[in-house]
Design an enzyme around this catalytic site. Sequence first.
Site, mmCIF file in Angstrom:
data_model
loop_
_atom_site.group_PDB
_atom_site.id
_atom_site.type_symbol
_atom_site.label_atom_id
_atom_site.label_comp_id
_atom_site.label_asym_id
_atom_site.label_seq_id
_atom_site.Cartn_x
_atom_site.Cartn_y
_atom_site.Cartn_z
ATOM 1 N N LYS A 86 0.836 -1.199 0.000
ATOM 2 C CA LYS A 86 0.000 0.000 0.000
ATOM 3 C C LYS A 86 0.873 1.252 0.000
ATOM 4 O O LYS A 86 1.912 1.296 0.672
ATOM 5 C CB LYS A 86 -0.913 -0.016 1.231
ATOM 6 C CG LYS A 86 -1.909 1.140 1.312
ATOM 7 C CD LYS A 86 -2.768 0.996 2.550
ATOM 8 C CE LYS A 86 -3.781 2.122 2.688
ATOM 9 N NZ LYS A 86 -4.625 1.960 3.895
ATOM 10 N N SER A 161 -9.232 2.450 2.994
ATOM 11 C CA SER A 161 -8.329 3.158 2.090
ATOM 12 C C SER A 161 -7.346 2.239 1.360
ATOM 13 O O SER A 161 -6.625 2.687 0.470
ATOM 14 C CB SER A 161 -7.543 4.212 2.878
ATOM 15 O OG SER A 161 -6.716 3.612 3.861
ATOM 16 N N SER A 185 -9.612 0.055 7.175
ATOM 17 C CA SER A 185 -9.098 0.186 5.816
ATOM 18 C C SER A 185 -8.538 -1.080 5.198
ATOM 19 O O SER A 185 -8.224 -1.098 4.013
ATOM 20 C CB SER A 185 -8.032 1.283 5.766
ATOM 21 O OG SER A 185 -8.611 2.545 5.951
#
Length: 490
Positions: A86, A161, A185
């Site tokens: 990420k 996210s 997330s």
Amino acid sequence: MTRAPTTTGDALPDARTIATGVISGNFSAREVAQAALDRVGALDSDLAAFCTLDPEAVLAQAQAVDDWIASGQNPGPLAGVPVAIKDLIATKGLRTTFGSPLYADFIPDEDDIVVARLRAAGAVIVGKTNASEFGYGPVGHNGLFPATRNPWNRDLTPGGSSAGSAVAVAAGMLPIALGSDGGGSIRIPAALTGIFGIKPSWGRVPLWPGCRDERYPGASGWEALEHIGPLTRTVADAALALAVMCGPTPFDRHSLPNEISDWSDLDPSRIGRMRIAYASDHGTAVDPEVAALCEAAALNMARTLGVRLHHAQPDTGPVPPVFEAIVAMETDRAGLRSLARAQGHDFSAPLTEVLDADWSADDFTNAILGRKRIANATARFMADYDLFFSPTVAAPAFPIHKLGPDTIAGHAVADGDWTCFSALANLTGLPSASVPVGFTAAGLPVGLQITGRRLADLDVLRAAALFEQIHPWAHIWPPVSGVLHQDQAL
């Protein structure tokens, strides 16, 4: 598997299959890396899971693994396994933007500790995956890259996210991707894309420099909430990644010793006759299909274990106001405003809301006390229950340009209401995972959230593994190019 994935766009197999095949010599790490790059090339122009790739570096990493094996060395338990990271997690020498134009050209001078541990275990870092700006907001929007699209319907959001990490795994680009989870997330996009995602107990996986390096406003927030964990297609792959990443570091004063000797011990028979609680809502509307699928899954789990499903939840009082104030308190608001003024940057809507609110010291003090109330109430509740089930999110995926559905079950809702189930585990630090439990009539994935007692990460993994045995999901693929779209019944 006796052959490598082809270089014509095949979905990659699970991590254990890859590592075993590379170590045994059935195929090379370089072949696997090329297959991953080809798969990304075949799909990512439509899905926008990745924001930064360095194919030459990927092949060089893979060649190093092959060289280790050729010289008789053990490359590690993730030998040749392609992993995505990420874009909120630092990668040495590879651009890390934190999803913000403020860091558009930032190249870290060190790996996050978890990335370093993955490399040491033989993993091949493929690239960085798209995320919302500094992780603020439960979808994958930012002002730097195209929005990540859900592989089940490209007009819909995959959640966030950790949007890109979830989509990369769901679309078969690679078997493991790292996400971060400050308020859901990892679990939110796992649910909306039909894969497995786990937020381990707070402190299990150390964080450095992420959220703890004061040099980087925006990236330095969420210290008391943030977790790093894997998104995978199988529970076993998640356990494999956690075994590598867990354990203390002097750079994270909250990191815990790893007393779990064997993360691969997922034998569901070890669960025993646990007491299980289920809540269908947290005081807000829940989509009827989501509620029905999750309750049926929870009941089936209880029947399989031969136990009663108790409809109960902790009496925490309001959670969202406490969570929002803790986030604001841990955000370097002055640092972000200074950077934004210098670069003429306008923040995303969720981050703007945090920065523009007129917070007081009393607001933050009340939030700290509120967190204590929530943690204490949850601890008393979990003294009576081993596992707590709920929907992961209150609604299936919605249009990609929105921050949340306008209505749920016919009721008008605020943007954040659909994520009402997730923040509790961040405020308490409890281990929590999302497992796929089925599909809506429109063909959209639904996830069940499994939360365990403090440090009972193996209980959560074993419960998820049991559900995976009862209703396998890894063979069910989204309708993307090059993958057979199989029946959606779980």
